[in-house]
Design a protein around this motif. Structure first.
Motif, PDB file in Angstrom:
ATOM      1  N   LYS A  50      42.915  44.632  35.334  1.00  0.00           N
ATOM      2  CA  LYS A  50      42.675  44.896  33.909  1.00  0.00           C
ATOM      3  C   LYS A  50      42.421  43.599  33.138  1.00  0.00           C
ATOM      4  O   LYS A  50      41.537  43.541  32.285  1.00  0.00           O
ATOM      5  CB  LYS A  50      43.862  45.639  33.311  1.00  0.00           C
ATOM      6  CG  LYS A  50      43.977  47.072  33.767  1.00  0.00           C
ATOM      7  CD  LYS A  50      45.190  47.748  33.146  1.00  0.00           C
ATOM      8  CE  LYS A  50      45.360  49.154  33.674  1.00  0.00           C
ATOM      9  NZ  LYS A  50      46.552  49.813  33.138  1.00  0.00           N
ATOM     10  N   SER A  52      41.248  40.790  34.382  1.00  0.00           N
ATOM     11  CA  SER A  52      39.954  40.274  34.825  1.00  0.00           C
ATOM     12  C   SER A  52      38.811  41.006  34.124  1.00  0.00           C
ATOM     13  O   SER A  52      37.841  40.391  33.679  1.00  0.00           O
ATOM     14  CB  SER A  52      39.837  40.425  36.339  1.00  0.00           C
ATOM     15  OG  SER A  52      38.558  40.053  36.779  1.00  0.00           O
ATOM     16  N   GLU A  53      38.921  42.322  34.036  1.00  0.00           N
ATOM     17  CA  GLU A  53      37.882  43.106  33.371  1.00  0.00           C
ATOM     18  C   GLU A  53      37.802  42.766  31.885  1.00  0.00           C
ATOM     19  O   GLU A  53      36.704  42.656  31.320  1.00  0.00           O
ATOM     20  CB  GLU A  53      38.135  44.595  33.559  1.00  0.00           C
ATOM     21  CG  GLU A  53      37.909  45.067  34.986  1.00  0.00           C
ATOM     22  CD  GLU A  53      38.397  46.500  35.214  1.00  0.00           C
ATOM     23  OE1 GLU A  53      38.992  47.103  34.283  1.00  0.00           O
ATOM     24  OE2 GLU A  53      38.192  47.009  36.337  1.00  0.00           O
ATOM     25  N   ALA A  54      38.948  42.584  31.246  1.00  0.00           N
ATOM     26  CA  ALA A  54      38.954  42.254  29.827  1.00  0.00           C
ATOM     27  C   ALA A  54      38.345  40.872  29.575  1.00  0.00           C
ATOM     28  O   ALA A  54      37.570  40.692  28.636  1.00  0.00           O
ATOM     29  CB  ALA A  54      40.391  42.305  29.283  1.00  0.00           C
ATOM     30  N   ALA A  56      36.167  39.363  31.532  1.00  0.00           N
ATOM     31  CA  ALA A  56      34.742  39.410  31.873  1.00  0.00           C
ATOM     32  C   ALA A  56      33.926  40.046  30.756  1.00  0.00           C
ATOM     33  O   ALA A  56      32.752  39.695  30.559  1.00  0.00           O
ATOM     34  CB  ALA A  56      34.545  40.169  33.169  1.00  0.00           C
ATOM     35  N   SER A  57      34.517  40.967  29.998  1.00  0.00           N
ATOM     36  CA  SER A  57      33.776  41.648  28.953  1.00  0.00           C
ATOM     37  C   SER A  57      33.729  40.857  27.644  1.00  0.00           C
ATOM     38  O   SER A  57      32.969  41.181  26.744  1.00  0.00           O
ATOM     39  CB  SER A  57      34.383  43.039  28.689  1.00  0.00           C
ATOM     40  OG  SER A  57      35.673  42.886  28.124  1.00  0.00           O
ATOM     41  N   MET A  58      34.516  39.798  27.536  1.00  0.00           N
ATOM     42  CA  MET A  58      34.523  38.990  26.314  1.00  0.00           C
ATOM     43  C   MET A  58      33.368  38.003  26.327  1.00  0.00           C
ATOM     44  O   MET A  58      32.923  37.557  27.380  1.00  0.00           O
ATOM     45  CB  MET A  58      35.836  38.215  26.194  1.00  0.00           C
ATOM     46  CG  MET A  58      37.020  39.061  25.933  1.00  0.00           C
ATOM     47  SD  MET A  58      38.454  38.003  25.729  1.00  0.00           S
ATOM     48  CE  MET A  58      39.653  39.204  25.303  1.00  0.00           C
ATOM     49  N   SER A  59      32.908  37.689  25.129  1.00  0.00           N
ATOM     50  CA  SER A  59      31.835  36.696  25.029  1.00  0.00           C
ATOM     51  C   SER A  59      32.355  35.474  24.291  1.00  0.00           C
ATOM     52  O   SER A  59      33.194  35.577  23.399  1.00  0.00           O
ATOM     53  CB  SER A  59      30.638  37.281  24.297  1.00  0.00           C
ATOM     54  OG  SER A  59      31.008  37.630  22.970  1.00  0.00           O
TER      55      SER A  59
END
Length: 61
Positions: A50, A52-54, A56-59
């Motif tokens: 979770k 890692s996914e969070a 990865a989705s941030m810019s």
């Protein structure tokens, strides 16, 4: 006579028994550590996924 004294000293020596106690205690601690690790493994893997996914989705701006 010296052999009898050596046997008597060997019989009274308890260093080996103490070593066995420490080996058993160490094995119990290692076993407990493994049991704890196996019981929390799934939760930590899920949490890491979770995070890692969070991330990865941030810019980054």
């Amino acid at each position: 006579m010296k052999l009898f004294e050596m046997i008597k000293t060997f019989k009274a020596d308890e260093d080996g028994a103490v070593t066995v106690d420490w080996v058993v205690l160490t094995a119990a601690i290692v076993g407990l550590g493994l049991a704890v690790m196996l019981s929390v493994r799934g939760g930590t893997e899920g949490l890491a996924t979770k995070i890692s996914e969070a991330l990865a989705s941030m810019s980054v701006q």
